[in-house]
Structure formats: structure tokens, C-alpha cells
Design a protein around this motif. Structure first.
Motif, PDB file in Angstrom:
ATOM      1  N   GLN A  39       0.826  -1.204   0.000  1.00 55.01           N
ATOM      2  CA  GLN A  39       0.000   0.000   0.000  1.00 55.01           C
ATOM      3  C   GLN A  39       0.864   1.260   0.000  1.00 55.01           C
ATOM      4  OE1 GLN A  39      -2.614  -0.295   3.369  1.00 55.01           O
ATOM      5  NE2 GLN A  39      -3.705  -2.073   2.581  1.00 55.01           N
ATOM      6  N   TRP A  40       1.888   1.278   0.861  1.00 55.17           N
ATOM      7  CA  TRP A  40       2.763   2.449   0.920  1.00 55.17           C
ATOM      8  C   TRP A  40       3.480   2.673  -0.404  1.00 55.17           C
ATOM      9  CZ3 TRP A  40       4.834  -0.055   5.978  1.00 55.17           C
ATOM     10  CH2 TRP A  40       3.939   0.203   7.037  1.00 55.17           C
ATOM     11  N   ALA A  41       3.865   1.601  -1.080  1.00 52.88           N
ATOM     12  CA  ALA A  41       4.595   1.730  -2.345  1.00 52.88           C
ATOM     13  C   ALA A  41       3.720   2.313  -3.453  1.00 52.88           C
ATOM     14  CB  ALA A  41       5.138   0.376  -2.777  1.00 52.88           C
ATOM     15  N   ARG A  49      13.944   4.428  -7.289  1.00 54.89           N
ATOM     16  CA  ARG A  49      15.369   4.148  -7.182  1.00 54.89           C
ATOM     17  C   ARG A  49      16.099   5.485  -7.269  1.00 54.89           C
ATOM     18  NH1 ARG A  49      13.960  -0.636 -10.320  1.00 54.89           N
ATOM     19  NH2 ARG A  49      14.664  -2.520  -9.201  1.00 54.89           N
ATOM     20  N   HIS A  50      16.825   5.821  -6.232  1.00 53.74           N
ATOM     21  CA  HIS A  50      17.446   7.137  -6.159  1.00 53.74           C
ATOM     22  C   HIS A  50      18.733   7.202  -6.974  1.00 53.74           C
ATOM     23  CE1 HIS A  50      14.718   8.698  -3.177  1.00 53.74           C
ATOM     24  NE2 HIS A  50      14.930   7.659  -2.393  1.00 53.74           N
ATOM     25  N   PRO A  51      18.934   8.290  -7.707  1.00 51.10           N
ATOM     26  CA  PRO A  51      20.246   8.517  -8.343  1.00 51.10           C
ATOM     27  C   PRO A  51      21.267   8.895  -7.277  1.00 51.10           C
ATOM     28  CG  PRO A  51      18.790  10.386  -8.715  1.00 51.10           C
ATOM     29  CD  PRO A  51      17.965   9.331  -8.035  1.00 51.10           C
ATOM     30  N   MET A  52      22.487   8.475  -7.471  1.00 53.10           N
ATOM     31  CA  MET A  52      23.558   8.762  -6.527  1.00 53.10           C
ATOM     32  C   MET A  52      24.352   9.985  -6.984  1.00 53.10           C
ATOM     33  SD  MET A  52      22.978   6.498  -4.310  1.00 53.10           S
ATOM     34  CE  MET A  52      24.437   6.628  -3.254  1.00 53.10           C
ATOM     35  N   PRO A  53      24.879  10.755  -6.030  1.00 55.05           N
ATOM     36  CA  PRO A  53      25.580  11.995  -6.390  1.00 55.05           C
ATOM     37  C   PRO A  53      26.754  11.789  -7.345  1.00 55.05           C
ATOM     38  CG  PRO A  53      25.089  11.956  -4.044  1.00 55.05           C
ATOM     39  CD  PRO A  53      24.741  10.597  -4.569  1.00 55.05           C
ATOM     40  N   ARG A  54      27.423  10.643  -7.248  1.00 57.37           N
ATOM     41  CA  ARG A  54      28.587  10.401  -8.098  1.00 57.37           C
ATOM     42  C   ARG A  54      28.252   9.591  -9.350  1.00 57.37           C
ATOM     43  NH1 ARG A  54      33.434   9.051  -3.707  1.00 57.37           N
ATOM     44  NH2 ARG A  54      33.271  11.022  -2.534  1.00 57.37           N
ATOM     45  N   GLY A  55      26.982   9.503  -9.659  1.00 59.45           N
ATOM     46  CA  GLY A  55      26.552   8.752 -10.829  1.00 59.45           C
ATOM     47  C   GLY A  55      25.973   7.408 -10.455  1.00 59.45           C
ATOM     48  N   GLY A  56      25.207   6.816 -11.374  1.00 57.81           N
ATOM     49  CA  GLY A  56      24.573   5.541 -11.104  1.00 57.81           C
ATOM     50  C   GLY A  56      23.260   5.721 -10.369  1.00 57.81           C
ATOM     51  N   VAL A  57      22.550   4.628 -10.270  1.00 51.93           N
ATOM     52  CA  VAL A  57      21.241   4.610  -9.616  1.00 51.93           C
ATOM     53  C   VAL A  57      21.212   3.439  -8.638  1.00 51.93           C
ATOM     54  CG1 VAL A  57      18.750   4.381  -9.977  1.00 51.93           C
ATOM     55  CG2 VAL A  57      20.132   5.620 -11.644  1.00 51.93           C
ATOM     56  N   MET A  58      20.621   3.644  -7.484  1.00 46.42           N
ATOM     57  CA  MET A  58      20.518   2.567  -6.507  1.00 46.42           C
ATOM     58  C   MET A  58      19.755   1.390  -7.099  1.00 46.42           C
ATOM     59  SD  MET A  58      19.701   4.662  -2.958  1.00 46.42           S
ATOM     60  CE  MET A  58      19.676   3.139  -1.984  1.00 46.42           C
ATOM     61  N   SER A  59      20.205   0.167  -6.810  1.00 47.98           N
ATOM     62  CA  SER A  59      19.502  -1.014  -7.303  1.00 47.98           C
ATOM     63  C   SER A  59      18.311  -1.376  -6.423  1.00 47.98           C
ATOM     64  CB  SER A  59      20.460  -2.209  -7.385  1.00 47.98           C
ATOM     65  OG  SER A  59      20.988  -2.533  -6.106  1.00 47.98           O
ATOM     66  N   VAL A  60      18.244  -0.789  -5.254  1.00 47.50           N
ATOM     67  CA  VAL A  60      17.150  -1.028  -4.312  1.00 47.50           C
ATOM     68  C   VAL A  60      16.058   0.008  -4.536  1.00 47.50           C
ATOM     69  CG1 VAL A  60      16.526  -0.985  -1.860  1.00 47.50           C
ATOM     70  CG2 VAL A  60      18.660  -2.068  -2.589  1.00 47.50           C
ATOM     71  N   SER A  61      14.803  -0.429  -4.585  1.00 46.17           N
ATOM     72  CA  SER A  61      13.675   0.492  -4.670  1.00 46.17           C
ATOM     73  C   SER A  61      13.266   0.909  -3.261  1.00 46.17           C
ATOM     74  CB  SER A  61      12.487  -0.172  -5.365  1.00 46.17           C
ATOM     75  OG  SER A  61      12.818  -0.548  -6.687  1.00 46.17           O
ATOM     76  N   MET A  62      12.986   2.185  -3.066  1.00 47.92           N
ATOM     77  CA  MET A  62      12.757   2.706  -1.726  1.00 47.92           C
ATOM     78  C   MET A  62      11.472   3.514  -1.640  1.00 47.92           C
ATOM     79  SD  MET A  62      15.318   5.177   0.490  1.00 47.92           S
ATOM     80  CE  MET A  62      16.615   3.944   0.424  1.00 47.92           C
ATOM     81  N   THR A  63      10.742   3.306  -0.543  1.00 49.18           N
ATOM     82  CA  THR A  63       9.583   4.116  -0.188  1.00 49.18           C
ATOM     83  C   THR A  63       9.878   4.790   1.139  1.00 49.18           C
ATOM     84  OG1 THR A  63       8.067   2.585  -1.291  1.00 49.18           O
ATOM     85  CG2 THR A  63       7.112   4.108   0.309  1.00 49.18           C
ATOM     86  N   SER A  64       9.690   6.104   1.202  1.00 48.26           N
ATOM     87  CA  SER A  64       9.946   6.859   2.423  1.00 48.26           C
ATOM     88  C   SER A  64       8.634   7.172   3.130  1.00 48.26           C
ATOM     89  CB  SER A  64      10.666   8.176   2.109  1.00 48.26           C
ATOM     90  OG  SER A  64      11.937   7.954   1.542  1.00 48.26           O
ATOM     91  N   LEU A  65       8.663   7.087   4.456  1.00 50.31           N
ATOM     92  CA  LEU A  65       7.506   7.398   5.286  1.00 50.31           C
ATOM     93  C   LEU A  65       7.941   8.353   6.390  1.00 50.31           C
ATOM     94  CD1 LEU A  65       6.207   3.726   5.728  1.00 50.31           C
ATOM     95  CD2 LEU A  65       5.342   5.417   4.096  1.00 50.31           C
TER      96      LEU A  65
END
Length: 216
Positions: A39-41, A49-65
Motif C-alpha cells: 500500500q505504501w509503495a 530508485r534514487h540517483p547517486m551523487p557520483r553517478g549511477g542509480v541505486m539497485s534497491v527500490s525505496m519508499t519513504s515514510l
């Protein structure tokens, strides 16, 4: 929600302040949390998937609460202005019980007000990092659902050795605070297909509950 926990396995102290409680969540609670994570997702802020400051994208999908996290800061809204979803009271209560179960004393520090729900598919990993974006140093509470993983728990000085590899299975609780609060940690691999089919989850969910210490 059936919030009764199972204490069939004794706590394991991995490092000072870092405690692993295998099988802490009942099967009913695990199933309930999986449903809530879905439900939260779905949003409104959803998962990403968040982009990283030095390039690339996180392989983990994230939901923030509670607070929206992106590398390496918190905000009350996403960059496009979408408000972050509220922090569920049930997770705050679960975190308080988890700290007491790990340490034998009630949690009396900053209130828990943020949760990050991370989804790992078969190829997802999490590099060694510190949870250092919070002003509070209250213990971090980590709950595992679905596939097992190798959780690498290190030291406070470097991303490299010494570290301890711990297998986290569905229903496990891991709490780290005190002298281990700033320890580097990560997930070098998951074990696809190890979840109980009855859970109805293909992959791994990790609910990380934190106290931000931020105002408002």
C-alpha cells in the motif's frame, strides 16, 4: 495487526549495541507488513530508485515514510513537491518494542518518525554505508521480510574489514545503537527463492525505522 512477536531464538550480540533477534516477527505480522508495504509503495509519493551523487542509480527500490530520504538528506516533500506519506504509528510502536527486546530496557530517546521501506529483487545490493543523515543517534531498527540476505555489519571507521556477515531471514529483527550506531553496513547479496511461499513475496523487503531528530 497481530503484533505478537516470536522469541523462539535467543538474541545474538554481533557487536556492542548491535543485536540480532532471529524470528522476532510472527507469520501473521509478517504477512500484515507485506500488505502494508504494498500500500505504501502505491503512493502518493510511491517507490523509487534514487540517483547517486557520483553517478549511477541505486539497485534497491525505496519508499519513504514520515520524511523523504534521498542521498544524503531528508525533506518533507519530494523534489516535485509531492508530500511524503505520514509515518505510521504502528511502526513507531513496533520500533519501541524492538529496542526493548534487543536491550532489555524501554526506548527513552528521540521518537521514531521515519521509515525507509527497501525492496530488493534478485539483483539488488546495498553498498557499505553509515546511517548518518539523522540528527538523533537513537538505535536503528531493521525488520526483514521475504527472501533471506547476507547482511554485512562492519566497524565505525571504514567500509572494509573487520566486519561480520549475518544471515537475515524473514521475520528477523536487527537493532544497532550505542557504540555501533555509526557502523558501516550493507547487503552484498540476497538469496532469491528463500521466502516462504505463503508470504506471497518474490524478493526481500527491509523496513528500516529511525529517529530523525529533525524539528517538525
Amino acid at each position: 495487526m497481530d503484533d505478537e512477536a516470536l522469541f523462539g531464538s535467543p538474541p545474538v550480540t554481533v557487536a556492542p549495541g548491535a543485536v540480532h533477534l532471529p524470528g522476532w516477527l510472527s507469520a501473521e505480522t509478517q504477512a500484515d507488513l507485506v500488505g502494508r508495504c504494498r500500500q505504501w509503495a502505491r503512493g502518493p509519493a510511491g517507490t523509487r530508485r534514487h540517483p547517486m551523487p557520483r553517478g549511477g542509480v541505486m539497485s534497491v527500490s525505496m519508499t519513504s515514510l514520515g520524511w523523504h530520504w534521498r542521498p544524503y538528506s531528508y525533506a518533507r516533500a519530494l523534489p516535485d513537491g509531492t508530500p511524503v506519506q505520514p509515518f505510521p504509528e504502528l511502526l513507531g510502536a513496533l520500533a519501541a518494542r524492538a529496542v526493548e527486546a534487543a536491550y532489555g530496557t524501554p526506548h527513552e530517546g528521540d521518537p521514531y518518525d521515519v521509515a525507509l521501506v527497501n525492496f530488493y529483487d534478485a539483483d539488488a545490493r546495498m553498498g557499505m554505508h553509515q546511517d548518518r543523515d539523522e540528527l538523533s543517534r537513537a538505535p536503528v531498527v531493521s525488520l526483514s521480510l521475504g527472501d533471506s540476505c547476507v547482511f554485512r555489519f562492519g566497524n565505525t571507521e571504514t567500509r572494509t574489514r573487520p566486519y561480520t556477515d549475518v544471515e537475515l531471514r524473514s521475520g528477523d529483527l536487527f537493532v544497532f545503537g550505542g557504540p555501533s550506531r555509526m557502523a558501516y553496513h550493507g547487503v552484498p547479496r540476497t538469496r532469491p527463492g528463500t521466502a516462504d511461499p505463503a508470504l506471497g513475496l518474490n524478493g526481500r523487503l527491509n523496513i528500516t525505522i529511525r529517529a530523525s531528530g529533525l524539528p517538525g
